[in-house]
Scaffold this active site. Sequence first.
Site, PDB file in Angstrom:
ATOM      1  N   VAL B  77      10.613  22.809  -5.986  1.00 25.17           N
ATOM      2  CA  VAL B  77      11.119  21.640  -5.266  1.00 25.17           C
ATOM      3  C   VAL B  77      11.210  20.488  -6.271  1.00 25.17           C
ATOM      4  CG1 VAL B  77      10.602  20.062  -3.362  1.00 25.17           C
ATOM      5  CG2 VAL B  77       9.925  22.468  -3.203  1.00 25.17           C
ATOM      6  N   CYS B  78      12.357  19.849  -6.353  1.00 19.06           N
ATOM      7  CA  CYS B  78      12.539  18.763  -7.321  1.00 19.06           C
ATOM      8  C   CYS B  78      11.603  17.594  -7.011  1.00 19.06           C
ATOM      9  CB  CYS B  78      13.972  18.262  -7.309  1.00 19.06           C
ATOM     10  SG  CYS B  78      14.169  16.732  -8.237  1.00 19.06           S
TER      11      CYS B  78
END
Lengths: 99, 119, 131
Positions: B77-78
């Site tokens: 997940v960024c």
Amino acid sequence: MLHIVNKSASERSSLESCLRLATQGSAVLLIEDAVYAATTGNAAAAKIQAAAAGLKIYALGPDLAARGMAGRVLDGVNVVDYGGFVDLVAEHSNCQSWL
Amino acid sequence: MQFGILVNEGPYNHQASDSAYLFARAAIEKGHKIPRIFFYHDGVNNSTRMAEPPQDDRNVTTRWSKLAQDHGIDLVVCVAAALRRGIKDELLAPGFRISGLGQLVEMGIQYDRLVTFGD
Amino acid sequence: MSDMDDMDDGSGIIKKFMFLNRKAPHGTVYALEGLEVVLITAAFDQDVSLVFTDDGVYQLMKGIDTKGIEVKDFSKTYRALEGYDIEKLYVDRTSLDARGLTEDDLIVDVTVLADDEMANLMAEQDVVISF
């Protein structure tokens, strides 16, 4: 190259831009709401049929079926399942999703 | 072949996450490897274990977690997109981790294909 | 950006990356977050092309003033891209024409491409990421 289009041609310009910028012999896969363009009587049908002369046009079967469109697919459009989608990605050296 | 997948939309609002999942499953069934899936933009919302969809609906997040566990997929997940949207480590479902955009660029460099699902 | 200078993934592979911007700024977050990916990619020493087509060309308008909508004006970042060694900026001629724009309306120097040139550029990429 594999071009993937996921938006209805009635709502977005992505299909039009894709067809304009796809080189001869490329593949175009319609998924999600883009599959409507590959059905008989749709306003974009003529564009798809004209494009099919120089491009290979595919539509994702489960998305057609989910929209009640499985029986209305244009001649010249190849219907594939998710496995066919995977094969298309593998067969082409690159892909582009027209978001 | 090694495929990277980029998911740019959250679950439920858009079909992107469903399409990405079904593509990933089909790729694995065909013998391809999916070493990592990257979640960007509202795609970070796929990762929260706080989501509780109705019983008769699919649970997008637990579906990702199971796929990751069964097939050793790194669900990334960024960090910048996650912090903007209130997604933090303590909210993550099993299999997800928060990391930088460099992880996405690496997928493009190292894998054979990168397929994007979004809006 | 010195902290990002050494983000080589160690493989020594250099691929052709195209970032394709097709959306207008501000109405959605894609233009801003797309630019963040471009800036990170700069640190990996890849062969990067930044392309603007469709409403994406609006990202490059001169004279953008976001004070009244209280969001960040990231248009100036495009002018800083040269400092990140991102020098290949391409704009689609057809998209400019359809919006009554010319190169003079844009905040940075770009190479304007005709349809067939843009199509060929895209076809020769290893990785295309579209925002």
